[in-house]
Design an enzyme around this catalytic site. Structure first.
Site, PDB file in Angstrom:
ATOM      1  N   ASP A  10      -6.734  -2.829  -9.724  1.00 42.96           N
ATOM      2  CA  ASP A  10      -6.121  -4.041 -10.264  1.00 42.96           C
ATOM      3  C   ASP A  10      -6.172  -5.077  -9.136  1.00 42.96           C
ATOM      4  O   ASP A  10      -6.493  -4.743  -7.987  1.00 42.96           O
ATOM      5  CB  ASP A  10      -4.667  -3.767 -10.692  1.00 42.96           C
ATOM      6  CG  ASP A  10      -3.979  -5.023 -11.211  1.00 42.96           C
ATOM      7  OD1 ASP A  10      -4.567  -5.694 -12.087  1.00 42.96           O
ATOM      8  OD2 ASP A  10      -2.876  -5.365 -10.744  1.00 42.96           O
ATOM      9  N   SER A  11      -5.808  -6.300  -9.468  1.00 42.33           N
ATOM     10  CA  SER A  11      -5.736  -7.331  -8.427  1.00 42.33           C
ATOM     11  C   SER A  11      -4.543  -7.098  -7.496  1.00 42.33           C
ATOM     12  O   SER A  11      -4.455  -7.726  -6.450  1.00 42.33           O
ATOM     13  CB  SER A  11      -5.591  -8.709  -9.078  1.00 42.33           C
ATOM     14  OG  SER A  11      -4.382  -8.738  -9.811  1.00 42.33           O
ATOM     15  N   TYR A  47      -6.406 -12.623  -9.967  1.00 42.63           N
ATOM     16  CA  TYR A  47      -7.746 -12.754 -10.542  1.00 42.63           C
ATOM     17  C   TYR A  47      -7.724 -13.734 -11.731  1.00 42.63           C
ATOM     18  O   TYR A  47      -8.735 -14.291 -12.091  1.00 42.63           O
ATOM     19  CB  TYR A  47      -8.229 -11.404 -11.087  1.00 42.63           C
ATOM     20  CG  TYR A  47      -8.764 -10.407 -10.075  1.00 42.63           C
ATOM     21  CD1 TYR A  47      -8.606 -10.568  -8.702  1.00 42.63           C
ATOM     22  CD2 TYR A  47      -9.453  -9.277 -10.532  1.00 42.63           C
ATOM     23  CE1 TYR A  47      -9.107  -9.621  -7.816  1.00 42.63           C
ATOM     24  CE2 TYR A  47      -9.959  -8.334  -9.646  1.00 42.63           C
ATOM     25  CZ  TYR A  47      -9.783  -8.511  -8.289  1.00 42.63           C
ATOM     26  OH  TYR A  47     -10.287  -7.570  -7.428  1.00 42.63           O
ATOM     27  N   GLY A  48      -6.563 -13.878 -12.341  1.00 39.25           N
ATOM     28  CA  GLY A  48      -6.466 -14.559 -13.631  1.00 39.25           C
ATOM     29  C   GLY A  48      -6.823 -16.032 -13.633  1.00 39.25           C
ATOM     30  O   GLY A  48      -7.048 -16.614 -14.690  1.00 39.25           O
ATOM     31  N   CYS A  78      -6.788  -3.487 -15.011  1.00 35.61           N
ATOM     32  CA  CYS A  78      -6.698  -4.945 -14.889  1.00 35.61           C
ATOM     33  C   CYS A  78      -7.420  -5.513 -16.098  1.00 35.61           C
ATOM     34  O   CYS A  78      -8.643  -5.384 -16.221  1.00 35.61           O
ATOM     35  CB  CYS A  78      -7.388  -5.377 -13.594  1.00 35.61           C
ATOM     36  SG  CYS A  78      -7.563  -7.160 -13.437  1.00 35.61           S
ATOM     37  N   ASN A  79      -6.666  -6.142 -17.003  1.00 34.86           N
ATOM     38  CA  ASN A  79      -7.302  -6.650 -18.223  1.00 34.86           C
ATOM     39  C   ASN A  79      -8.182  -7.863 -17.961  1.00 34.86           C
ATOM     40  O   ASN A  79      -9.139  -8.104 -18.691  1.00 34.86           O
ATOM     41  CB  ASN A  79      -6.233  -6.977 -19.263  1.00 34.86           C
ATOM     42  CG  ASN A  79      -5.539  -5.722 -19.733  1.00 34.86           C
ATOM     43  OD1 ASN A  79      -6.180  -4.684 -19.885  1.00 34.86           O
ATOM     44  ND2 ASN A  79      -4.237  -5.798 -19.925  1.00 34.86           N
ATOM     45  N   GLU A 155       4.297  -9.987  -8.271  1.00 35.72           N
ATOM     46  CA  GLU A 155       3.816  -9.624  -6.923  1.00 35.72           C
ATOM     47  C   GLU A 155       4.891  -9.867  -5.865  1.00 35.72           C
ATOM     48  O   GLU A 155       4.879  -9.241  -4.814  1.00 35.72           O
ATOM     49  CB  GLU A 155       2.543 -10.410  -6.576  1.00 35.72           C
ATOM     50  CG  GLU A 155       1.286  -9.920  -7.292  1.00 35.72           C
ATOM     51  CD  GLU A 155       0.817  -8.524  -6.860  1.00 35.72           C
ATOM     52  OE1 GLU A 155       0.991  -8.151  -5.685  1.00 35.72           O
ATOM     53  OE2 GLU A 155       0.281  -7.799  -7.730  1.00 35.72           O
ATOM     54  N   CYS A 187      -1.474  -8.114 -19.808  1.00 34.75           N
ATOM     55  CA  CYS A 187      -1.815  -8.117 -18.385  1.00 34.75           C
ATOM     56  C   CYS A 187      -1.002  -6.968 -17.805  1.00 34.75           C
ATOM     57  O   CYS A 187       0.173  -6.804 -18.160  1.00 34.75           O
ATOM     58  CB  CYS A 187      -1.411  -9.442 -17.744  1.00 34.75           C
ATOM     59  SG  CYS A 187      -1.353  -9.396 -15.927  1.00 34.75           S
ATOM     60  N   THR A 188      -1.611  -6.173 -16.946  1.00 34.34           N
ATOM     61  CA  THR A 188      -0.932  -4.950 -16.500  1.00 34.34           C
ATOM     62  C   THR A 188       0.278  -5.226 -15.610  1.00 34.34           C
ATOM     63  O   THR A 188       1.080  -4.322 -15.365  1.00 34.34           O
ATOM     64  CB  THR A 188      -1.921  -4.020 -15.776  1.00 34.34           C
ATOM     65  OG1 THR A 188      -2.531  -4.735 -14.692  1.00 34.34           O
ATOM     66  CG2 THR A 188      -2.985  -3.528 -16.733  1.00 34.34           C
ATOM     67  N   HIS A 189       0.432  -6.455 -15.161  1.00 33.81           N
ATOM     68  CA  HIS A 189       1.660  -6.797 -14.430  1.00 33.81           C
ATOM     69  C   HIS A 189       2.863  -6.886 -15.376  1.00 33.81           C
ATOM     70  O   HIS A 189       4.006  -6.709 -14.960  1.00 33.81           O
ATOM     71  CB  HIS A 189       1.512  -8.144 -13.710  1.00 33.81           C
ATOM     72  CG  HIS A 189       0.716  -8.089 -12.430  1.00 33.81           C
ATOM     73  ND1 HIS A 189      -0.645  -7.962 -12.412  1.00 33.81           N
ATOM     74  CD2 HIS A 189       1.111  -8.145 -11.132  1.00 33.81           C
ATOM     75  CE1 HIS A 189      -1.070  -7.951 -11.145  1.00 33.81           C
ATOM     76  NE2 HIS A 189      -0.027  -8.063 -10.353  1.00 33.81           N
TER      77      HIS A 189
HETATM   78  N1  DGL Z   1      -3.016  -7.356 -13.738  1.00 36.58           N
HETATM   79  C1  DGL Z   1      -4.226  -8.009 -14.063  1.00 36.58           C
HETATM   80  C2  DGL Z   1      -4.480  -8.096 -15.533  1.00 36.58           C
HETATM   81  O1  DGL Z   1      -4.173  -7.155 -16.223  1.00 36.58           O
HETATM   82  C3  DGL Z   1      -4.624  -9.201 -13.233  1.00 36.58           C
HETATM   83  C4  DGL Z   1      -3.637 -10.284 -13.034  1.00 36.58           C
HETATM   84  C5  DGL Z   1      -4.132 -11.369 -12.091  1.00 36.58           C
HETATM   85  O2  DGL Z   1      -4.543 -11.028 -10.979  1.00 36.58           O
HETATM   86  O3  DGL Z   1      -4.139 -12.538 -12.491  1.00 36.58           O
HETATM   87  O4  DGL Z   1      -5.017  -9.040 -16.038  1.00 36.58           O
END
Ligand code: DGL
Length: 293
Positions: A10-11, A47-48, A78-79, A155, A187-189
């Site tokens: 993941d990020s 990453y988003g 990470c989606n 985060e 989003c996995t967060h």
């Molecule tokens: N947790 C990630 C996801 O599922 C990435 C979130 C990010 O870095 O913006 O999209």
């Protein structure tokens, strides 16, 4: 007993919400031990807000690196990566690559009423969720909502702060009026914000964590059946890496998972960026020293 090594990434800490589900595989399968390698690319988080080319590059680097560590399956925890670079990862990897969007789409496509998908801007712009869901059910009604402020809050360990609640409310406030029936934590967060989200929505709106669906499909893939057999004599073996500060990662992970991580190892971005020029990391699991704080 067979051993499977699942490489996950993941990020940042978000993919730990997937790891906490998949770790249950060790209780749900009797004939197999599952070990995990987890990489949080915190140095390049989020990453988003990045463009597709960057995300594809990062994903290819990470897939190569996980393969060198001996992963025999890869989970894109990470989606954003799956939405923007899923096909690139699958083409690059000789071992199976799993993602959450595919795992949850069939379930979501059968839900009655309007579905809202909360996700990053890059995931929303790809329309990966709505495409996967409407492919299975063309009449499904899917709203995709970009929530760019949430990842930095998670985060920084702010799961229930007033700021987090206010930001969440700005995204959720019209869900009742719009007659949303289900919300996908896309989003996995976001599963780490589940409690705060549930507090702001009526109980009649279902919250869906795609990782629960990935767990059931992996359980079937790994055991060949969906039978529930419990085994407690397997040692959990997960190795954690971050491209950022190991101490910060460990601190946030402890808040998110409500448990201490055994150790976190730092991996320099240069090691990911030049996958062919450095010597391969050890493929065996070994004792690692706890992260310094
Ligand atoms: N947790 C990630 C996801 O599922 C990435 C979130 C990010 O870095 O913006 O999209």
């Amino acid at each position: 007993m067979e051993i499977t090594t699942i490489g996950m990434f993941d990020s940042g800490v978000g993919g730990l919400s997937v790891l906490r589900q998949l770790e249950r595989l060790n209780q749900l399968t009797t004939d197999r031990m599952v070990r995990f390698i987890y990489l949080g690319d915190t140095a390049r988080c989020p990453y988003g807000n990045r463009d597709k080319d960057e995300i594809v590059l990062f994903v290819k680097q990470i897939v190569d690196w996980l393969l060198k560590l001996g992963a025999d399956s890869i989970v894109m925890a990470c989606n954003t990566s799956a939405a923007q670079a899923g096909p690139a990862a699958k083409m690059r990897s000789p071992v199976p690559v799993y993602d959450l969007i595919s795992a949850v789409s069939s379930y979501v496509s059968q839900r009655p009423g309007k579905v809202a998908v909360l996700a990053t801007a890059a995931t929303v712009s790809s329309k990966a969720f709505s495409k996967a869901i409407t492919r299975l059910n063309p009449s499904a009604e899917v709203l995709e909502i970009a929530c760019p402020e949430l990842v930095p809050l998670v985060e920084s360990g702010q799961l229930t702060s007033t700021t987090t609640r206010n930001v969440l409310w700005s995204y959720l406030k019209d869900f009742e009026a719009k007659k949303v029936k289900s919300v996908v934590l896309g989003c996995t967060h976001y599963p780490f914000l589940r409690e705060a989200i549930a507090d702001l929505l009526p109980a009649t709106i279902d919250l869906i964590d795609p990782a629960e669906h990935l767990l059931s499909s992996l359980r079937q893939t790994l055991t060949g059946s969906s039978s529930y057999e419990s085994s407690t004599d397997k040692l959990q073996s997960t190795r954690f890496f971050t491209t950022g500060s190991a101490a910060t990662f460990a601190q946030t992970a402890t808040i998110c998972l409500a448990r201490q991580l055994p150790a976190v190892e730092h991996i320099a971005l240069a090691e990911l960026a030049e996958p062919d020029t450095h010597s391969a990391p050890a493929t065996t699991f070994q004792a690692v020293s706890p992260a310094s704080s």
